[in-house]
Enzyme design. Structure first.
Site, short mmCIF file in Angstrom:
data_model
loop_
_atom_site.label_atom_id
_atom_site.label_comp_id
_atom_site.label_asym_id
_atom_site.label_seq_id
_atom_site.Cartn_x
_atom_site.Cartn_y
_atom_site.Cartn_z
N CYS B 87 -33.68 -0.57 31.67
CA CYS B 87 -32.97 0.51 30.84
C CYS B 87 -31.58 0.16 31.13
O CYS B 87 -30.59 0.81 30.39
CB CYS B 87 -33.46 1.74 31.23
SG CYS B 87 -35.50 2.09 31.24
N LYS B 331 -31.57 11.92 25.63
CA LYS B 331 -32.14 12.94 25.34
C LYS B 331 -32.12 13.26 23.97
O LYS B 331 -33.31 13.31 23.26
CB LYS B 331 -31.78 14.16 26.07
CG LYS B 331 -32.69 15.31 25.55
CD LYS B 331 -33.99 15.22 26.16
CE LYS B 331 -34.99 16.31 25.53
NZ LYS B 331 -35.45 15.57 23.97
N HIS B 335 -33.14 6.75 23.10
CA HIS B 335 -33.11 5.68 24.53
C HIS B 335 -33.71 4.48 23.98
O HIS B 335 -34.62 4.23 24.60
CB HIS B 335 -33.90 6.40 25.56
CG HIS B 335 -33.63 5.41 26.81
ND1 HIS B 335 -32.91 4.33 27.13
CD2 HIS B 335 -34.65 5.30 27.94
CE1 HIS B 335 -33.09 3.88 28.27
NE2 HIS B 335 -34.05 4.48 28.74
#
Lengths: 390, 390
Positions: B87, B331, B335
C-alpha cells in the site's frame, strides 16, 4: 556528484531448490557478500542503510512487501524497496542502489536479487508468463520461447544466422558454466548435442533456452569514501544506463534488435566515458541463445548482423579477446529471474577482483553487465571499473 | 546536492471502475498532471526522462513489466521502473523519483500510482491479502482488518481510546471527501452511523475501514532549474524519509504504534529541518480508522496515547489548526493501493497551489504525506514546501 562502488558480492548456488525459500537463499547470498572472501574486512548488516530487492515475485509466497521481509530476515534495519522489471528486476535493483549512494542518501546499500520457482507445480507456466505482453501475446498463447523464436527467425532470415550459431552460444556458455561451482547446469555440451536437442519453439531447441532456476544474489554498493576505507576489493560503477520499450514484440520497430538494450548501453557508455573497445569482459542476457547474439550487436561489440561472425571467431570465448558470459550466463549458470541481473554483477565483481577461479579472465579491469526484462520491454547496463581498486 | 520539486499532479476519479484498465486510468492521471490547471504551462510526455510506477499489481493484467507498459501507453519514452511496497508503493515511487532528480539522473521524472481491483471477482480476497505476512498471518487466516483490529484493541486497552473515537475519524474524513469531486465515497456520515455500522473485525466496523478502490494518480518531479523555468506552481520536496519493519504485526515491538512510520517521519523532518509544528496540513494513511490515530502519534502531532484527545479537539478538522486528510483520506477518497501514496502528494500539491476548491486550507505552505505498506512493514513520509513557489 558522488560515485558508487561495488564493495561486495555473493550468491547462493543456482539450481532447483524446492525446499529452499526466498529468504533462506537471500540470506546465503547476503552473508557471502557481507563476509567477503578470506582476508576481506567483513561487514555487518547493521552498516547497511538502504536495501533494494529485485524480484518478479511469484507463487504463494510474500508477493507484497517482500523487500522488508527479506531485509528483516538478513538482519538489515533500513528502508527496503522492491524493484521490478521482470527478468531485469535484479539489474534495476542495482541501478537503484547506485543512485541511492550517488544521491547521498546511503553510504552502504544492499541489493538482493532472488527467485524461487521450482516449487510452483502447475502454476509455473502462469508465473513464467506474467511478464509477457498480456493482451496480444500471453493471453493469445505466445510464450517467451515463442517470442524469442520470432526474433531468431527474423535474424536468420535477415542475416543468414544459423541454428548452429545459436548452438555455439550454448556450447560456449556451458563450457564456462562447467567451471562455475554455483551454476545450475554445470556440464559441457557439444555442437551436435546443442543442435539436435528437442525442439521447443522453432528454430529454438532445448539447448537454446535457459533453465527454470531458483537462486539469490547480493551486491553491496558503497560511497567512494566507504569503499576507500574498506579492506576489500572495490569496483567503481563507471556508468549505468537503462532503456524501456513496448512490452510486446509485435509493437516494436524491429525484430532483429532489442532497442531498449541499445538505449541502455549508449547511456552507460556515455556516462562511463567508455565504449565496447574498453571492455575486458561482459555478462549479457542470454535467456535464449538468440538473445546473446542480439546483445553483441545492441551493445556495440560488433555491427548489426555480424554477431554470428564474432562468435565464430572465438573472440567471446573464455580465452578470447572479449569473453562473454564467463559465469555460464543464463543458459548454464541459470536464470532465477530477479537474481539474474544482480548475479551478473557478482560475476563481474569477482572477475575484477581476480576471484573467478577457473573462469578468471587475466587482467580484467573493466566489465559490463546487460540485463533484459521480458523480450525487451526494459534493459539495464552497468559498466564496472576495477582498475582503480587495490 | 540538487533539490527536487513537485511541478504537477493529477488523478483519475477514485471509485469502482471494472470497465477501466490500469492503462486508461493512468493516462487520465498523467494527462492532468502534464496539462496542469488552466493557465499553467503544459508539459509534453516527451519531456519526461524517467518514469516510476507504484503498484501492487494484481489479478490477470500486466503483472511483470507494468512500468514500461504504462510509460508506453502515456507516451513516455524513458527508463521505467516499478516500485512496490504494498500500500506504500505509490509513496515509495515518489521517493524514487525525487532521488532520480536529486542524483542528477533526471530533470523531469514522472510518477504513476495505479490499481484496479474491482474486476477481480472471486480472486479479490486473495490479492487484497498478498501483502500480509504470509506464514503466520495470511495463511493462518488473518486479514488486514483483523491485524488493524488488534492494533485498535491494544490502543483502546492501553489508552482508553473508544469506538466513538474511531468513528470520529470516519466522520471527519467523509466530511472532507464529500467536498472532493474525485472521492470514491463522497458522502457524509454521522457519528451514530459510523459507530453502528456492521462489525467487520471487532472493534472495527464498516465505517472504520477503507473501501476497495480503483484509480490512478500522477506526480511530476523536476529539478530546481526546470521548476523555476516553468510557469506553473511548484512545491519543494523539503524532506523524504522511509522506514521498514517486520511485515507481521506479531513480530514487532509494539501494537500501539507503527515504528516504521516514526522512523520515516524522523528522517523526513530531519532532512527538511522542520517538525510537526511547521505543518499546515497532512495526508496520512487511514486504511482503518485506528491507523489515523496511530499516525497522529507516530508523526509527532501529539504524544503517544493523546491522538483521541487531539481528534476530539477539532484540530485535525478541515478548519482546525492542522487539517488531516483534507482529501477524504483512504476512508472516503478511497484506497487504490498503488495510487494512494501518489494521490496523497496530489492533494498536498493542490493545497499548496491553492487549488483544493471547497477543501482549501487557507494559506497552506507546508504539507506532509504519510503512506504505510501493509500493517507497517514499510512507511514513507514526504514534507512538501510550497512557500517558495510563485
Amino acid at each position: 556528484m558522488r560515485e558508487a562502488h561495488v564493495v561486495g558480492a555473493g550468491q547462493s548456488d543456482f539450481g532447483a531448490f524446492p525446499d529452499e525459500s526466498y529468504r533462506s537463499l537471500s540470506l546465503t547470498a547476503v552473508r557471502e557478500a557481507l563476509d567477503g572472501a578470506p582476508g576481506d574486512e567483513s561487514l555487518s548488516p547493521g552498516a547497511v542503510d538502504e536495501c533494494f530487492l529485485g524480484t518478479l515475485g511469484v507463487g504463494g509466497r510474500q508477493l507484497g512487501l517482500s523487500a522488508p521481509a527479506v531485509a528483516r530476515h538478513v538482519g538489515v534495519d533500513a528502508p527496503a524497496t522492491r524493484v521490478e522489471n521482470a527478468c531485469a528486476a535484479g539489474g534495476y535493483a542495482v541501478r537503484a542502489a547506485t543512485r541511492a549512494v550517488r544521491a547521498g542518501d546511503a553510504d552502504l546499500a544492499l541489493v538482493v536479487g532472488v527467485e524461487v520457482m521450482n516449487d510452483l507445480g502447475e502454476s509455473l507456466p502462469y508465473w513464467l508468463g506474467v511478464s509477457g505482453e498480456t493482451a496480444y501475446e500471453r493471453l493469445a498463447g505466445t510464450t517467451f520461447s515463442g517470442v524469442y523464436a520470432q526474433m531468431a527467425s527474423a535474424h536468420m532470415d535477415t542475416y543468414g544466422t544459423t541454428r548452429e550459431d545459436l548452438s555455439r552460444v550454448a556450447v560456449k556458455n556451458h563450457h564456462n558454466g562447467a567451471r562455475n561451482p554455483h551454476a545450475h547446469l554445470a556440464f559441457e555440451c557439444t555442437l551436435a548435442e546443442a543442435t539436435d536437442g528437442p525442439r521447443v519453439a522453432d528454430p529454438l531447441g532445448l539447448y537454446h533456452c535457459c533453465p527454470t532456476t531458483d537462486g539469490a544474489a547480493a551486491v553491496l554498493v558503497a560511497s567512494a569514501e566507504v569503499a576507500a576505507d574498506l579492506a576489500r576489493p572495490s569496483a567503481r560503477v563507471a556508468g549505468v544506463g537503462a532503456g524501456s520499450d513496448a512490452v510486446g514484440l509485435f509493437d516494436r520497430d524491429t525484430y532483429t534488435a532489442i532497442p531498449a538494450s541499445r538505449r541502455a548501453a549508449d547511456r552507460a557508455y556515455d556516462r562511463a566515458g567508455t565504449g565496447p573497445d574498453d571492455l575486458d569482459l561482459a555478462e549479457v542476457h542470454d535467456c535464449f541463445s538468440i538473445a546473446e547474439l542480439l546483445a553483441y550487436e545492441d551493445l556495440g561489440l560488433c555491427e548489426p548482423g555480424e554477431s554470428a561472425t564474432l562468435l565464430q571467431s572465438g573472440a567471446t570465448e573464455l580465452d578470447g579477446e572479449l569473453p562473454v558470459n564467463t559465469s555460464g550466463g543464463l543458459k548454464s549458470k541459470g536464470h532465477p529471474i530477479g537474481a539474474t541481473g544482480t548475479g551478473q554483477v557478482v560475476e563481474v565483481y569477482d572477475q575484477l577482483a581476480g576471484r573467478a577461479g577457473e573462469r578468471q579472465v587475466d587482467g580484467a579491469e573493466v566489465g559490463l553487465t546487460h540485463n533484459v526484462g521480458g523480450s525487451g520491454g526494459a534493459a539495464v547496463v552497468h559498466v564496472l571499473d576495477g582498475g582503480e581498486s587495490a
